[in-house]
Design an enzyme around this catalytic site. Structure first.
Site, PDB file in Angstrom:
ATOM      1  N   THR A  49     -12.627   1.082  -4.219  1.00 42.86           N
ATOM      2  CA  THR A  49     -12.138   1.307  -3.077  1.00 42.86           C
ATOM      3  C   THR A  49     -13.400   2.189  -2.126  1.00 42.86           C
ATOM      4  OG1 THR A  49     -10.346   2.617  -2.199  1.00 42.86           O
ATOM      5  CG2 THR A  49     -11.357   3.487  -4.028  1.00 42.86           C
ATOM      6  N   PHE A  53     -11.961  -0.914   3.949  1.00 36.62           N
ATOM      7  CA  PHE A  53     -10.986   0.163   4.542  1.00 36.62           C
ATOM      8  C   PHE A  53     -11.138  -0.438   6.096  1.00 36.62           C
ATOM      9  CE2 PHE A  53      -9.441   3.792   2.074  1.00 36.62           C
ATOM     10  CZ  PHE A  53      -9.501   2.950   0.896  1.00 36.62           C
ATOM     11  N   LYS A  95      -8.953   1.918  -9.986  1.00 41.10           N
ATOM     12  CA  LYS A  95      -9.647   2.017  -8.866  1.00 41.10           C
ATOM     13  C   LYS A  95     -10.595   3.243  -8.698  1.00 41.10           C
ATOM     14  CE  LYS A  95      -7.340   2.255  -5.004  1.00 41.10           C
ATOM     15  NZ  LYS A  95      -6.261   2.474  -3.769  1.00 41.10           N
ATOM     16  N   ASP A 140       0.695  -1.086  -0.012  1.00 40.49           N
ATOM     17  CA  ASP A 140      -0.057  -0.038  -0.029  1.00 40.49           C
ATOM     18  C   ASP A 140       0.859   1.033   0.031  1.00 40.49           C
ATOM     19  OD1 ASP A 140      -2.467   1.702   0.003  1.00 40.49           O
ATOM     20  OD2 ASP A 140      -2.753   1.074   2.088  1.00 40.49           O
ATOM     21  N   GLU A 142      -5.951   5.225  -9.611  1.00 34.63           N
ATOM     22  CA  GLU A 142      -7.221   5.597  -9.201  1.00 34.63           C
ATOM     23  C   GLU A 142      -7.820   6.551  -9.880  1.00 34.63           C
ATOM     24  OE1 GLU A 142      -9.550   6.595  -4.956  1.00 34.63           O
ATOM     25  OE2 GLU A 142      -7.526   5.728  -4.994  1.00 34.63           O
TER      26      GLU A 142
END
Length: 321
Positions: A156, A178, A132, A17, A96
């Site tokens: 996400t 998350f 994403k 990440d 993303e």
């Protein structure tokens, strides 16, 4: 005894990440994921200056308004960083879509196509890229279209079972619940100072989603994200994928204790009936979950703020050049 990181890697695909090339070079994960916040950190490093310069020059060559050129530069930067990452890992990288498009299905689809074309321009096969997209109703609908077109998506900013069920029903390749941000909300709103790993609300949420997907044979990959401590990761060992920060990768690599498998498709069981949500059902389910409603909105705002800051840095860099 091998480290907990080595043991985890035997049962779960470990994802880095981070957008930090040096961290990825050190940890050599299977996959990597980036977002505007991580790109902002990366762009501030001297090592990324040549890539930043290339992105700005390319954007200027494309023409258009000042805002369009900023969009070109940030997209190109994301792709060039993704290209570098893919040179170090065997798997895929997640890139993303601008979070300001989170409530615009068609604009999200168009931006996804642009990112894929930019990757193709630098010689990257689209199969190595996940797009994403925020798990809004509009984002999920965009992913549904993109998946049918062969563009795989990572949904996400996912905080609720409602979001997860809708993503799976839409055929999303992967979802990123998350964990840590769910815990953050409960710590702020429950009056409690801590949660044990086995009662951590984020851990329980991912466990429920994982079991539901396996019970109903959805192929959608579950990738736990946004961890606050190693205990959360350990409680989700066996999850399809886990995206972990360099700091927590370090913690796990230094721990030589045993790591038990917690999640397995062979032992998955869910009491949740299979859901097929229309738009009113989705919006009502999300509305009924105060945590998910607040954290989704907060996450979009935070990513947007970092995107705007990144654009400001690019503008200042271009003016100084």
């Amino acid at each position: 005894m091998t480290s907990k990181l080595d043991q985890l890697s035997q049962m779960t695909t470990v994802v880095a990440d981070t957008g930090d090339i040096e961290a990825i070079r050190q940890w050599r994960p299977q996959d990597a994921t980036t977002n505007p916040s991580l790109l902002l950190k990366a762009a501030a490093q001297e090592a990324y200056r040549p890539i930043l310069e290339q992105s700005i020059l390319w954007a200027q060559q494309q023409g258009g308004s000042a805002q369009e050129m900023l969009a070109h530069a940030t997209d190109r930067l994301a792709v060039l960083i993704g290209q570098q990452i893919l040179g170090l890992i065997p798997g895929v990288v997640s890139t993303e879509v601008d979070s300001r498009l989170s409530f615009d299905t068609q604009a999200t689809i168009s931006r996804a196509h642009k990112l894929i074309h930019l990757y193709e321009d630098v010689g990257i096969d689209p199969s190595r890229v996940l797009i994403k997209i925020a798990s809004t109703w509009e984002g999920i609908r965009a992913a549904e279209v993109l998946e049918r077109q062969g563009i795989r998506c990572n949904l996400t900013l996912l905080f609720s079972f409602t979001q997860a069920a809708a993503c799976a029903d839409a055929g999303a390749f992967l979802v990123s619940p998350f964990v840590g941000r769910i815990l953050d909300w409960h710590l702020a709103n429950s009056g409690r100072q801590e949660f044990a790993p086995d009662e951590d609300p984020g851990v329980l949420s991912v466990t429920r989603i994982y079991n539901y997907f396996k019970q109903h044979q959805y192929p959608t990959v579950v990738m736990g994200a946004s961890f606050r401590n190693a205990g959360e990761i350990e409680m989700l060992s066996g999850c399809d994928r886990l995206t972990i920060s360099p700091a927590l990768l370090q913690t796990l690599s230094e721990d030589q204790g045993p790591l038990a498998r917690r999640l397995s498709p062979d032992h998955a069981h869910s009491d949740d009936a299979r859901l097929q949500l229309d738009e009113p059902g989705f919006r009502w389910g999300l509305n009924e979950d105060a945590m998910a409603t607040e954290k989704l909105a907060d996450g979009i705002r935070r990513f947007t703020a970092d995107q705007i800051t990144l654009e400001q840095q690019i503008r200042q860099f271009a003016q100084a050049a």
